[in-house]
Design a protein around this motif. Structure first.
Motif, PDB file in Angstrom:
ATOM      1  N   SER A   4       0.828  -1.212   0.000  1.00 54.05           N
ATOM      2  CA  SER A   4       0.000   0.000   0.000  1.00 54.05           C
ATOM      3  C   SER A   4       0.855   1.252   0.000  1.00 54.05           C
ATOM      4  N   LEU A   5       0.377   2.251  -0.699  1.00 58.83           N
ATOM      5  CA  LEU A   5       1.006   3.573  -0.718  1.00 58.83           C
ATOM      6  C   LEU A   5      -0.074   4.592  -0.384  1.00 58.83           C
ATOM      7  N   ILE A   6       0.191   5.411   0.632  1.00 56.04           N
ATOM      8  CA  ILE A   6      -0.731   6.468   1.037  1.00 56.04           C
ATOM      9  C   ILE A   6      -0.053   7.791   0.690  1.00 56.04           C
ATOM     10  N   GLU A   7      -0.715   8.608  -0.130  1.00 58.50           N
ATOM     11  CA  GLU A   7      -0.156   9.881  -0.564  1.00 58.50           C
ATOM     12  C   GLU A   7      -1.056  11.017  -0.099  1.00 58.50           C
ATOM     13  N   VAL A   8      -0.435  12.057   0.459  1.00 61.82           N
ATOM     14  CA  VAL A   8      -1.183  13.203   0.976  1.00 61.82           C
ATOM     15  C   VAL A   8      -0.508  14.500   0.523  1.00 61.82           C
ATOM     16  N   ARG A   9      -1.252  15.608   0.666  1.00 64.43           N
ATOM     17  CA  ARG A   9      -0.761  16.933   0.284  1.00 64.43           C
ATOM     18  C   ARG A   9      -0.630  17.855   1.493  1.00 64.43           C
ATOM     19  N   ARG A  10      -0.505  17.313   2.669  1.00 65.08           N
ATOM     20  CA  ARG A  10      -0.361  18.133   3.868  1.00 65.08           C
ATOM     21  C   ARG A  10       0.510  17.390   4.868  1.00 65.08           C
ATOM     22  N   SER A  11       1.065  18.118   5.802  1.00 64.26           N
ATOM     23  CA  SER A  11       1.921  17.512   6.820  1.00 64.26           C
ATOM     24  C   SER A  11       1.082  16.938   7.954  1.00 64.26           C
ATOM     25  N   TYR A  12       1.534  15.817   8.468  1.00 65.41           N
ATOM     26  CA  TYR A  12       0.961  15.193   9.646  1.00 65.41           C
ATOM     27  C   TYR A  12       2.103  14.932  10.623  1.00 65.41           C
ATOM     28  N   ALA A  26      -5.549  -1.988   8.957  1.00 68.90           N
ATOM     29  CA  ALA A  26      -6.679  -2.632   9.637  1.00 68.90           C
ATOM     30  C   ALA A  26      -7.824  -2.897   8.660  1.00 68.90           C
ATOM     31  N   ALA A  27      -8.031  -1.995   7.714  1.00 71.93           N
ATOM     32  CA  ALA A  27      -9.064  -2.197   6.695  1.00 71.93           C
ATOM     33  C   ALA A  27      -8.726  -3.407   5.828  1.00 71.93           C
ATOM     34  N   LEU A  28      -7.456  -3.562   5.470  1.00 73.50           N
ATOM     35  CA  LEU A  28      -7.037  -4.725   4.680  1.00 73.50           C
ATOM     36  C   LEU A  28      -7.212  -6.026   5.460  1.00 73.50           C
ATOM     37  N   VAL A  29      -6.874  -6.003   6.733  1.00 72.29           N
ATOM     38  CA  VAL A  29      -7.051  -7.192   7.570  1.00 72.29           C
ATOM     39  C   VAL A  29      -8.535  -7.560   7.641  1.00 72.29           C
ATOM     40  N   ALA A  30      -9.386  -6.567   7.846  1.00 71.15           N
ATOM     41  CA  ALA A  30     -10.827  -6.822   7.971  1.00 71.15           C
ATOM     42  C   ALA A  30     -11.453  -7.277   6.663  1.00 71.15           C
ATOM     43  N   ALA A  31     -11.137  -6.612   5.572  1.00 73.17           N
ATOM     44  CA  ALA A  31     -11.823  -6.884   4.307  1.00 73.17           C
ATOM     45  C   ALA A  31     -11.195  -8.009   3.500  1.00 73.17           C
ATOM     46  N   PHE A  32      -9.863  -8.082   3.486  1.00 70.68           N
ATOM     47  CA  PHE A  32      -9.173  -9.072   2.659  1.00 70.68           C
ATOM     48  C   PHE A  32      -8.666 -10.261   3.473  1.00 70.68           C
ATOM     49  N   LYS A  33      -8.882 -10.229   4.781  1.00 73.34           N
ATOM     50  CA  LYS A  33      -8.510 -11.342   5.668  1.00 73.34           C
ATOM     51  C   LYS A  33      -7.023 -11.678   5.598  1.00 73.34           C
ATOM     52  N   ILE A  34      -6.172 -10.662   5.446  1.00 77.13           N
ATOM     53  CA  ILE A  34      -4.737 -10.909   5.467  1.00 77.13           C
ATOM     54  C   ILE A  34      -4.279 -11.016   6.917  1.00 77.13           C
ATOM     55  N   PRO A  35      -3.148 -11.658   7.168  1.00 76.20           N
ATOM     56  CA  PRO A  35      -2.636 -11.734   8.541  1.00 76.20           C
ATOM     57  C   PRO A  35      -2.272 -10.340   9.061  1.00 76.20           C
ATOM     58  N   ASP A  36      -2.435 -10.137  10.340  1.00 76.78           N
ATOM     59  CA  ASP A  36      -2.153  -8.843  10.942  1.00 76.78           C
ATOM     60  C   ASP A  36      -0.695  -8.421  10.770  1.00 76.78           C
ATOM     61  N   ASP A  37       0.219  -9.388  10.711  1.00 74.19           N
ATOM     62  CA  ASP A  37       1.635  -9.044  10.583  1.00 74.19           C
ATOM     63  C   ASP A  37       2.084  -8.870   9.132  1.00 74.19           C
ATOM     64  N   ASP A  38       1.159  -8.930   8.186  1.00 73.02           N
ATOM     65  CA  ASP A  38       1.446  -8.746   6.764  1.00 73.02           C
ATOM     66  C   ASP A  38       1.343  -7.252   6.442  1.00 73.02           C
ATOM     67  N   ARG A  39       2.414  -6.503   6.724  1.00 71.63           N
ATOM     68  CA  ARG A  39       2.385  -5.040   6.605  1.00 71.63           C
ATOM     69  C   ARG A  39       3.426  -4.557   5.600  1.00 71.63           C
ATOM     70  N   PHE A  40       2.946  -4.020   4.492  1.00 72.62           N
ATOM     71  CA  PHE A  40       3.797  -3.387   3.487  1.00 72.62           C
ATOM     72  C   PHE A  40       3.131  -2.061   3.128  1.00 72.62           C
ATOM     73  N   ILE A  41       3.460  -1.017   3.873  1.00 74.87           N
ATOM     74  CA  ILE A  41       2.778   0.273   3.711  1.00 74.87           C
ATOM     75  C   ILE A  41       3.808   1.390   3.645  1.00 74.87           C
ATOM     76  N   ARG A  42       3.613   2.286   2.682  1.00 80.79           N
ATOM     77  CA  ARG A  42       4.458   3.470   2.554  1.00 80.79           C
ATOM     78  C   ARG A  42       3.576   4.708   2.693  1.00 80.79           C
ATOM     79  N   PHE A  43       4.169   5.767   3.202  1.00 83.41           N
ATOM     80  CA  PHE A  43       3.447   7.036   3.388  1.00 83.41           C
ATOM     81  C   PHE A  43       4.274   8.118   2.717  1.00 83.41           C
ATOM     82  N   ALA A  44       3.659   8.861   1.789  1.00 84.98           N
ATOM     83  CA  ALA A  44       4.356   9.932   1.082  1.00 84.98           C
ATOM     84  C   ALA A  44       3.580  11.233   1.234  1.00 84.98           C
ATOM     85  N   CYS A  45       4.301  12.275   1.610  1.00 84.49           N
ATOM     86  CA  CYS A  45       3.697  13.594   1.772  1.00 84.49           C
ATOM     87  C   CYS A  45       4.315  14.530   0.729  1.00 84.49           C
TER      88      CYS A  45
END
Length: 130
Positions: A4-12, A26-45
């Protein structure tokens, strides 16, 4: 094994960024039933001028683009559930629904490689046909 890649136009703050990434995961775990430790997420601002999205002048910028690359095989209901879960969970951390855009890109497992082999050649630890 979604990526997953999350892109935003403001600072957090760092804590807010982690909360946003946790919400998408958490949405991926709930909807796609992936394991909780299956985390590949990037955040770009981005600076606002580097990501144009047609925002009206003077409007607070909550635009959030969530792009998820995943294996093909999820049902339409699972995808609908994912979209709903993402906006509900992001709304809980202060991002309005109308600020969220989601792009889901699917590939067959043989098009993903890890550890020198195709994902189709090893046990994923979860079912992609949900």
């Amino acid at each position: 094994m979604p990526s997953s890649l999350i892109e935003v136009r403001r600072s957090y703050t760092s804590d807010e960024e982690v909360a946003i990434m946790d919400a998408v995961h958490a949405a991926l775990v709930a909807a796609f039933k992936i394991p909780d430790d299956d985390r590949f997420i990037r955040f770009a601002c981005y600076e606002p001028h580097r990501m144009v999205n047609g925002l009206a002048a003077g409007q607070e910028d909550y635009y959030t683009r969530v792009t998820i690359d995943c294996f093909a095989g999820r049902s339409l209901d699972a995808k609908r559930n994912l979209y709903r879960e993402i906006v509900e969970r992001l709304e809980a951390v202060g991002i309005p629904r109308d600020g969220v855009s989601i792009l889901l890109r699917e590939s067959p497992p043989e098009n993903w490689g890890a550890g020198g082999q195709a994902a189709s050649d090893y046990e994923l630890g979860f079912d992609i046909n949900v």
